[in-house]
Design an enzyme around this catalytic site. Structure first.
Site, PDB file in Angstrom:
ATOM      1  N   LYS A 282      29.786 -16.415  32.826  1.00  0.00           N
ATOM      2  CA  LYS A 282      28.687 -16.432  31.857  1.00  0.00           C
ATOM      3  C   LYS A 282      29.197 -16.548  30.432  1.00  0.00           C
ATOM      4  O   LYS A 282      28.541 -17.169  29.592  1.00  0.00           O
ATOM      5  CB  LYS A 282      27.831 -15.173  31.996  1.00  0.00           C
ATOM      6  CG  LYS A 282      26.928 -15.211  33.203  1.00  0.00           C
ATOM      7  CD  LYS A 282      25.744 -14.301  33.012  1.00  0.00           C
ATOM      8  CE  LYS A 282      24.745 -14.455  34.140  1.00  0.00           C
ATOM      9  NZ  LYS A 282      23.628 -13.538  34.006  1.00  0.00           N
TER      10      LYS A 282
ATOM     11  N   LYS B  41      26.682 -22.283  43.519  1.00  0.00           N
ATOM     12  CA  LYS B  41      25.588 -21.390  43.925  1.00  0.00           C
ATOM     13  C   LYS B  41      24.242 -21.911  43.417  1.00  0.00           C
ATOM     14  O   LYS B  41      24.185 -22.425  42.298  1.00  0.00           O
ATOM     15  CB  LYS B  41      25.893 -20.015  43.318  1.00  0.00           C
ATOM     16  CG  LYS B  41      24.985 -18.902  43.714  1.00  0.00           C
ATOM     17  CD  LYS B  41      25.356 -17.621  42.988  1.00  0.00           C
ATOM     18  CE  LYS B  41      24.892 -17.623  41.550  1.00  0.00           C
ATOM     19  NZ  LYS B  41      24.880 -16.302  40.904  1.00  0.00           N
TER      20      LYS B  41
ATOM     21  N   LYS C  27      19.125 -19.954  38.893  1.00  0.00           N
ATOM     22  CA  LYS C  27      18.005 -20.237  37.981  1.00  0.00           C
ATOM     23  C   LYS C  27      18.508 -20.844  36.682  1.00  0.00           C
ATOM     24  O   LYS C  27      17.745 -21.415  35.922  1.00  0.00           O
ATOM     25  CB  LYS C  27      17.163 -18.980  37.741  1.00  0.00           C
ATOM     26  CG  LYS C  27      17.917 -17.713  37.443  1.00  0.00           C
ATOM     27  CD  LYS C  27      17.006 -16.480  37.638  1.00  0.00           C
ATOM     28  CE  LYS C  27      17.827 -15.223  37.897  1.00  0.00           C
ATOM     29  NZ  LYS C  27      17.128 -14.151  38.538  1.00  0.00           N
TER      30      LYS C  27
HETATM   31  P1  TYM Z   1      20.439 -11.817  39.944  1.00  0.00           P
HETATM   32  O1  TYM Z   1      19.237 -11.543  39.128  1.00  0.00           O
HETATM   33  O2  TYM Z   1      21.364 -12.905  39.522  1.00  0.00           O
HETATM   34  O3  TYM Z   1      20.034 -12.106  41.436  1.00  0.00           O
HETATM   35  C1  TYM Z   1      19.178 -11.224  42.147  1.00  0.00           C
HETATM   36  C2  TYM Z   1      19.577 -11.141  43.604  1.00  0.00           C
HETATM   37  O4  TYM Z   1      19.545 -12.448  44.194  1.00  0.00           O
HETATM   38  C3  TYM Z   1      20.796 -12.727  44.794  1.00  0.00           C
HETATM   39  N1  TYM Z   1      21.082 -14.166  44.649  1.00  0.00           N
HETATM   40  C4  TYM Z   1      21.431 -14.964  45.657  1.00  0.00           C
HETATM   41  N2  TYM Z   1      21.610 -14.721  46.959  1.00  0.00           N
HETATM   42  C5  TYM Z   1      21.963 -15.765  47.734  1.00  0.00           C
HETATM   43  N3  TYM Z   1      22.153 -17.021  47.242  1.00  0.00           N
HETATM   44  C6  TYM Z   1      21.987 -17.298  45.945  1.00  0.00           C
HETATM   45  N4  TYM Z   1      22.160 -18.528  45.478  1.00  0.00           N
HETATM   46  C7  TYM Z   1      21.614 -16.238  45.072  1.00  0.00           C
HETATM   47  N5  TYM Z   1      21.358 -16.149  43.745  1.00  0.00           N
HETATM   48  C8  TYM Z   1      21.032 -14.876  43.505  1.00  0.00           C
HETATM   49  C9  TYM Z   1      21.806 -11.883  44.039  1.00  0.00           C
HETATM   50  O5  TYM Z   1      22.983 -11.659  44.787  1.00  0.00           O
HETATM   51  C10 TYM Z   1      21.029 -10.624  43.801  1.00  0.00           C
HETATM   52  O6  TYM Z   1      21.059  -9.777  44.925  1.00  0.00           O
HETATM   53  N6  TYM Z   1      23.542  -8.109  38.585  1.00  0.00           N
HETATM   54  C11 TYM Z   1      22.405  -8.463  39.423  1.00  0.00           C
HETATM   55  C12 TYM Z   1      21.159  -7.651  39.091  1.00  0.00           C
HETATM   56  C13 TYM Z   1      21.352  -6.175  39.161  1.00  0.00           C
HETATM   57  C14 TYM Z   1      21.495  -5.387  40.335  1.00  0.00           C
HETATM   58  C15 TYM Z   1      21.583  -4.036  39.876  1.00  0.00           C
HETATM   59  C16 TYM Z   1      21.570  -5.684  41.696  1.00  0.00           C
HETATM   60  C17 TYM Z   1      21.366  -5.315  38.097  1.00  0.00           C
HETATM   61  N7  TYM Z   1      21.507  -4.052  38.541  1.00  0.00           N
HETATM   62  C18 TYM Z   1      21.770  -2.986  40.791  1.00  0.00           C
HETATM   63  C19 TYM Z   1      21.742  -4.627  42.593  1.00  0.00           C
HETATM   64  C20 TYM Z   1      21.837  -3.303  42.146  1.00  0.00           C
HETATM   65  C21 TYM Z   1      22.076  -9.934  39.204  1.00  0.00           C
HETATM   66  O7  TYM Z   1      22.447 -10.528  38.220  1.00  0.00           O
HETATM   67  O8  TYM Z   1      21.271 -10.472  40.149  1.00  0.00           O
END
Ligand code: TYM
Length: 350
Positions: free
Chosen positions: A127, A210, A213
């Site tokens: 990022k 991957k 968004k």
């Molecule tokens: P974020 O917002 O990027 O994504 C949310 C969830 O979606 C999953 N994900 C995917 N899974 C499979 N294939 C993909 N292409 C894909 N893109 C996204 C992510 O693995 C995630 O589970 N840091 C985290 C948010 C967060 C969080 C937390 C998660 C903040 N605090 C505490 C768990 C526990 C994030 O950026 O997810």
């Protein structure tokens, strides 16, 4: 004795089984978020765990967010959770900034996490890109806030997609170092739950990237708000290779795009990849893609329709988030208070 031995083997076993997970409202939901996260959240609801799901708005602002868009995305994400099957009575559903204990515990964890640990985080490297000097301090400290999200509830299990594995390892390291430094057994060593056929959904344009968004190409992803035509068109145009689909997993070796579409098919039809290949093995993409498009539309169209309906009443969404935040605080506040006492912060006990 047996119980003590079990607790050593699984340090999370001594704590109430509790699931926490979060999603950033930094853009619309993608099929990756749905299959890798939300669908799994729904499956874990109403079972052996108490389930807590969060829109992590404080994480989202570690990169610039237009304020009006952030507010809209947060509400739309809430609608996405509910439309996908999260019941705000059964689960606790809220946005992070309404529970200040997350940020308060994150500060404590900023003093526990080491610079070297955070320097190794691949999400930060991706990022921040080449211009690291210009990245926000919040983007660097992001994983300490994520550890706080989880540990302020003493959560034992965290369902996520594959890309969050490193952050969850860091969460375990923070819990272990805190417990060690203060000589307590206070925070659980959380278990990541990375399961299912689609833990890593890839871009439809490039099987090595991957699905995200933030990808500049909208054709690379399926958005949860896409209509049936858009979904069908994106699948039709998805990159593939000239071979027919294999009947066994080994045949997907070296075929990232084919593997991705099969994973998506398997996850959407609630099968594992072997089962899916027994069904579609031998088919050409010209035959398989329409099948996949039909399945994706059948599964996603009701969700996007319901999201649009829920978004007509944002006051109701705000009420749900407020109520969820109150319930979340009733768990988080005593845990933060105990943490402050352990650390020796005067006044925490009163
Ligand atoms: P974020 O917002 O990027 O994504 C949310 C969830 O979606 C999953 N994900 C995917 N899974 C499979 N294939 C993909 N292409 C894909 N893109 C996204 C992510 O693995 C995630 O589970 N840091 C985290 C948010 C967060 C969080 C937390 C998660 C903040 N605090 C505490 C768990 C526990 C994030 O950026 O997810």
């Amino acid at each position: 004795m047996a119980e003590a031995a079990q607790n050593t083997a699984d340090p999370a076993a001594a704590f109430t089984p509790r699931v926490f997970s979060g999603i950033q409202p930094s853009g619309g939901l993608t099929l990756g978020n749905y299959l890798g996260a939300i669908k799994r959240f729904v499956e874990m609801q109403g079972g052996a765990y108490e389930t807590i799901y969060c829109m992590v708005d404080l994480h989202a602002i570690t990169v610039w967010q237009d304020p009006a868009t952030l507010a809209r995305n947060t509400r739309e994400l809430c609608a996405g959770f509910i439309a996908s099957g999260i019941d705000p009575e059964q689960s606790i559903l809220f946005n992070q900034s309404q529970v200040p204990e997350h940020a308060q515990l994150a500060w404590i964890f900023n003093t526990i996490a080491r610079m070297g640990w955070l320097n190794r985080m691949t999400q930060f490297k991706d990022k921040a890109g080449k211009n690291r000097e210009n990245a926000s301090v919040g983007l660097f400290a992001y994983p300490a806030l994520m550890a706080a999200d989880i540990l302020v509830y003493h959560a034992t299990h965290v369902p996520v997609g594959e890309d969050q594995k490193q952050h969850l390892e860091l969460t375990r390291d923070i819990a272990a170092k805190f417990n060690h430094d203060y000589g307590v057994d206070f925070f659980p060593i959380t278990e990541p739950v990375i399961e299912g056929a689609a833990t890593r959904v890839m871009s439809l344009r490039d099987g090595s990237k991957k699905m995200s968004k933030s990808d500049p190409s909208d054709m690379s992803r399926i958005n949860m708000t896409d209509d049936a035509d858009a979904i069908a068109q994106k699948i039709r145009k998805a990159r593939t290779d000239p071979e027919a689909l294999p009947s066994e997993i080994a045949g997907l070796e070296g075929r990232a795009e084919a593997r991705n579409l099969v994973n998506i098919y398997a996850a959407l039809s609630d099968q594992d990849v072997e089962q899916a290949l027994r069904e579609v093995g031998g088919k050409q993409f010209s035959e398989f893609k329409p099948l996949l498009a039909e399945l994706a539309v059948a599964k996603l169209a009701p969700i996007s329709g319901e999201m649009a309906r829920l978004m007509e009443d944002t006051a109701e969404i705000d009420r749900i988030l407020k109520r969820g935040a109150e319930r979340a605080r009733s768990i988080a506040a005593p845990i933060l208070k105990d943490t402050y006492e352990i650390v020796g912060l005067v006044g925490a006990g009163s």
